[in-house]
Motif scaffolding. Structure first.
Motif, PDB file in Angstrom:
ATOM      1  N   GLU A 101       0.871  -1.237   0.428  1.00 56.41           N
ATOM      2  CA  GLU A 101      -0.379   0.093  -0.486  1.00 56.41           C
ATOM      3  C   GLU A 101       0.596   1.369   0.365  1.00 56.41           C
ATOM      4  O   GLU A 101       0.511   2.231  -0.922  1.00 56.41           O
ATOM      5  N   ILE A 102       1.686   1.109   0.798  1.00 56.51           N
ATOM      6  CA  ILE A 102       2.544   2.334   0.916  1.00 56.51           C
ATOM      7  C   ILE A 102       3.058   2.750  -0.484  1.00 56.51           C
ATOM      8  O   ILE A 102       2.886   3.855  -1.111  1.00 56.51           O
ATOM      9  N   ASP A 103       3.654   1.070  -1.576  1.00 58.07           N
ATOM     10  CA  ASP A 103       4.534   1.320  -1.973  1.00 58.07           C
ATOM     11  C   ASP A 103       3.491   2.178  -3.235  1.00 58.07           C
ATOM     12  O   ASP A 103       4.084   3.155  -4.292  1.00 58.07           O
ATOM     13  N   ARG A 104       2.298   1.218  -3.562  1.00 60.80           N
ATOM     14  CA  ARG A 104       0.987   2.139  -4.785  1.00 60.80           C
ATOM     15  C   ARG A 104       1.011   3.435  -4.295  1.00 60.80           C
ATOM     16  O   ARG A 104       0.572   4.458  -5.117  1.00 60.80           O
ATOM     17  N   ILE A 105       0.757   3.616  -2.710  1.00 59.29           N
ATOM     18  CA  ILE A 105       0.975   5.467  -2.886  1.00 59.29           C
ATOM     19  C   ILE A 105       1.325   6.185  -3.318  1.00 59.29           C
ATOM     20  O   ILE A 105       1.764   7.359  -3.787  1.00 59.29           O
ATOM     21  N   LEU A 106       2.943   6.187  -3.534  1.00 64.22           N
ATOM     22  CA  LEU A 106       3.856   6.982  -3.183  1.00 64.22           C
ATOM     23  C   LEU A 106       4.219   7.097  -4.912  1.00 64.22           C
ATOM     24  O   LEU A 106       3.878   7.868  -5.496  1.00 64.22           O
ATOM     25  N   LEU A 107       4.228   5.937  -5.068  1.00 63.47           N
ATOM     26  CA  LEU A 107       3.704   6.020  -7.439  1.00 63.47           C
ATOM     27  C   LEU A 107       3.025   6.680  -8.233  1.00 63.47           C
ATOM     28  O   LEU A 107       3.198   7.252  -8.099  1.00 63.47           O
ATOM     29  N   GLN A 108       1.377   6.511  -6.779  1.00 61.26           N
ATOM     30  CA  GLN A 108       0.675   8.079  -7.168  1.00 61.26           C
ATOM     31  C   GLN A 108       1.451   9.010  -7.417  1.00 61.26           C
ATOM     32  O   GLN A 108       0.636  10.101  -8.215  1.00 61.26           O
ATOM     33  N   CYS A 109       1.796   9.280  -6.129  1.00 64.84           N
ATOM     34  CA  CYS A 109       2.401  10.890  -5.976  1.00 64.84           C
ATOM     35  C   CYS A 109       3.580  10.998  -7.178  1.00 64.84           C
ATOM     36  O   CYS A 109       3.066  12.051  -8.086  1.00 64.84           O
ATOM     37  N   LEU A 110       4.184  10.314  -7.631  1.00 56.66           N
ATOM     38  CA  LEU A 110       5.260  10.499  -8.528  1.00 56.66           C
ATOM     39  C   LEU A 110       4.680  10.410 -10.023  1.00 56.66           C
ATOM     40  O   LEU A 110       4.602  11.672 -10.862  1.00 56.66           O
ATOM     41  N   LEU A 111       3.286   9.071  -9.922  1.00 56.69           N
ATOM     42  CA  LEU A 111       2.498  10.014 -11.337  1.00 56.69           C
ATOM     43  C   LEU A 111       2.144  11.092 -11.628  1.00 56.69           C
ATOM     44  O   LEU A 111       1.858  11.789 -12.833  1.00 56.69           O
ATOM     45  N   HIS A 112       1.374  11.491 -11.018  1.00 54.84           N
ATOM     46  CA  HIS A 112      -0.075  12.503 -10.499  1.00 54.84           C
ATOM     47  C   HIS A 112       1.394  13.660 -10.592  1.00 54.84           C
ATOM     48  O   HIS A 112       0.852  14.898 -10.597  1.00 54.84           O
TER      49      HIS A 112
END
Length: 577
Positions: free
Chosen positions: A149-160
């Motif tokens: 879940e941490i990895d998922r959220i951090l990826l969204q931060c980078l994506l957007h």
């Protein structure tokens, strides 16, 4: 590594470290104290702030230099204090990770009536509030899924390139999770080619380029957020067309290039309107970034290069990652078919300044901002606060590798002082890794009005405590001059209490002697300004340096004086009725 484990808090902080976060901002609170115990063991530096709002602003400033930032607050009171900063980061594409320490799971599940809640047992209220200003959120309440879940959220931060929220209950902080996930870095997945769409879009853009007779380039602020700067810089140099930036985009392109003319402002409107093609990179068309849409390119003239789409007239080609698309465009360009056109634009570096008597009082209309350009140097980070500085910094000619922050859309007064703290920390973190243009002693330079300074002045103490190289030019114009220009030029609500501003470093603990002694100057006349700008202690010293510049309360850049004159005209007309 298989079978190894570490506390969940350290998994989170090490992930941030992998992504480039070296310093983390925030304020301690009873629901995040044990969480903070893991910051330093994870390889991060803790930077404590005076309040959570300022911490959020600092993380925002940090993220615009390092491509990601992080702030830690406590549940409820702390996170709501920071939410204005998080909202600004959302509006202006700053990738900030907001980490919130929350009550134990047992308290939440039993709906316990505890402090920092509304005393009604509802623990989801703050989650709902945060959903509006973040692109992804998670409550880490299961150790089995927490790392993913941490990895998922951090990826969204980078994506957007926008804020995210990670809530971690007190009793989850020490829970052991597998370390194995840290062996693979979080990365934006490579783009999947869309050959047919890509080819159609390329042909459409190339046909418009080849058929144009008077083209230009406009670099806007979202270019920073999506990795297209290198390609845009290459294109600007290669084709040589007249290039402008928006206010939000200032500092993203080398302004010493002969075809780069600085910020597109109202005097450039006629040229903009005369162009039959405008390549717009990273469009951010808020009213404050386009002078109330006066400087928004016409729809039928603009090609918009957005993060995942290219718009040509009314045709939108989606699922085309802009970074890759620009590379393809550069490769396909036939230089022999590029249009050239004559124009009467004058590069800002060739414009002369009016003669001013050394004993005259400094004014913005007399060229204050233009006279500061030679003081700026490679690697500087420059910030112009909302108000007259936000307009004045448009006139700077920035040296290569300098960065500039100015108001774009959110315009939260007071943002720039804590943002200067964050940006300066990012600058120092890059220097320590030898990743900052080979410079060893770069500067962060803040231009701020007296009203804005009073909003977030506490963070001056953090700048001093952290021994950051920050120069502050404080414009003392006796209140909210930008508001006076808009409305109420003589109204008391636009006044601020008179402070002895240059006493602030002493109040906030600055050294009185030694290498980091805080130095201060006062400027009233042009002679004063020349003397201060030529003082090597200001230019080359260490730590905090502060210059108080006195100006008339109705002195402002030309665009604001236009508003002021309209206000005076209305008042005169009303007086005759």
């Amino acid at each position: 590594m298989e079978g190894e484990a570490l506390p969940l808090a350290q998994y989170l902080f090490r992930r941030l470290r992998q992504l480039g976060v070296d310093s983390i901002f925030g304020v301690p609170g009873d629901y995040n104290l044990t969480l903070l115990d893991h910051v330093v063991p994870s390889g991060l530096k803790w930077v404590g702030n005076c309040n959570e709002l300022n911490a959020g602003y600092a993380a925002d400033g940090y993220s615009r230099i390092k491509a990601i930032g992080a702030v830690v607050t406590t549940f409820g009171v702390g996170e709501l204090s920071a939410i204005n900063a998080i909202a600004g980061a959302y509006a202006e594409r700053a990738p900030v990770v907001h980490i919130v320490g929350t009550p134990m799971r047992a308290s939440q599940e039993s709906r316990a009536l505890i402090h920092h809640t509304f005393n009604d047992g509802d623990y989801q209220r703050f989650d709902a509030i945060q959903e509006h200003v973040t692109v992804a959120q998670v409550n880490l309440n299961d150790h089995r899924t927490a790392p993913s879940e941490i990895d998922r959220i951090l990826l969204q931060c980078l994506l957007h390139s926008r804020p995210v929220r990670i809530a971690i209950p007190v009793d989850m902080v020490p829970v052991l999770v597998p370390v194995a996930g840290l062996s693979s870095k979080i990365q934006i997945p490579p783009a999947v080619r869309q050959p047919q769409v890509e080819e159609t879009a390329l042909n459409s853009v190339l046909n418009r380029i080849y058929s144009s007779k008077k083209p230009m380039i406009l670099v806007d602020g979202e270019t920073r957020a999506f990795g297209m700067l290198h390609g845009v810089d290459h294109l600007v140099r290669m084709i040589g067309w007249p290039t402008f930036t928006s206010g939000f985009g200032k500092g993203l392109i080398d302004e010493t290039l002969p075809n780069v003319y600085g910020v597109c402002t109202l005097p450039h409107k006629a040229f903009l309107d005369s162009c039959d093609l405008v390549l717009v990179f990273g469009p951010h068309f808020s009213n404050t970034n386009t002078y109330n849409s006066f400087l928004k390119p016409a729809d039928d003239a603009a090609i918009l290069f957005s993060p995942n789409s290219i718009q040509v007239n009314k045709d939108v080609f989606r699922d085309l990652p802009v970074r890759y698309f620009i590379q393809q465009l550069i490769q396909r360009l036939d230089m022999s078919r590029l249009p050239t056109h004559k124009h009467n634009l004058v590069h800002p570096s060739l414009k002369t300044l009016s003669e001013e008597s050394p004993t005259d009082l400094v004014t913005q209309t007399g060229g204050f901002w233009k006279r500061l350009s030679p003081f700026l140097r490679t690697g500087d980070i420059v910030l112009g606060e909302t108000g007259t500085p936000g307009y004045g910094v448009n006139e700077f000619i920035l040296p290569p590798h300098a960065r500039l922050f100015k108001p774009a859309t959110w315009l939260s007064i007071g943002y720039m002082l804590p943002a200067a703290l964050g940006a300066s920390h990012a600058q120092r973190d890059l220097v320590s890794c030898s990743e900052y243009h080979g410079l060893s002693n770069p500067r962060t330079i803040l231009f701020i009005g007296d009203g804005s300074f009073q909003m977030t002045v506490q963070e001056l103490s953090t700048i001093i405590h952290q021994r950051l190289n920050v120069i502050i030019f404080l414009i003392n114009n006796d209140g909210y001059t930008i508001e006076r220009c808009i409305h109420g030029r003589n109204q008391a609500y636009n006044d601020v209490a008179p402070w002895r501003y240059l006493k602030a470093p002493e109040l906030f603990g600055a050294d009185q002697e030694g290498e980091y002694k805080a130095l201060t100057w006062k400027v009233r006349t042009w002679a004063d300004l020349d003397s201060v700008l030529n003082d090597s202690q200001l230019a080359n010293g260490k730590g905090l340096r502060m210059v108080e510049v006195f100006m008339n309360k109705l002195d402002a850049p030309d665009v604001l004086l236009g508003l002021l004159n309209q206000q005076i005209l209305r008042e005169n007309m009303q007086g005759k009725l």
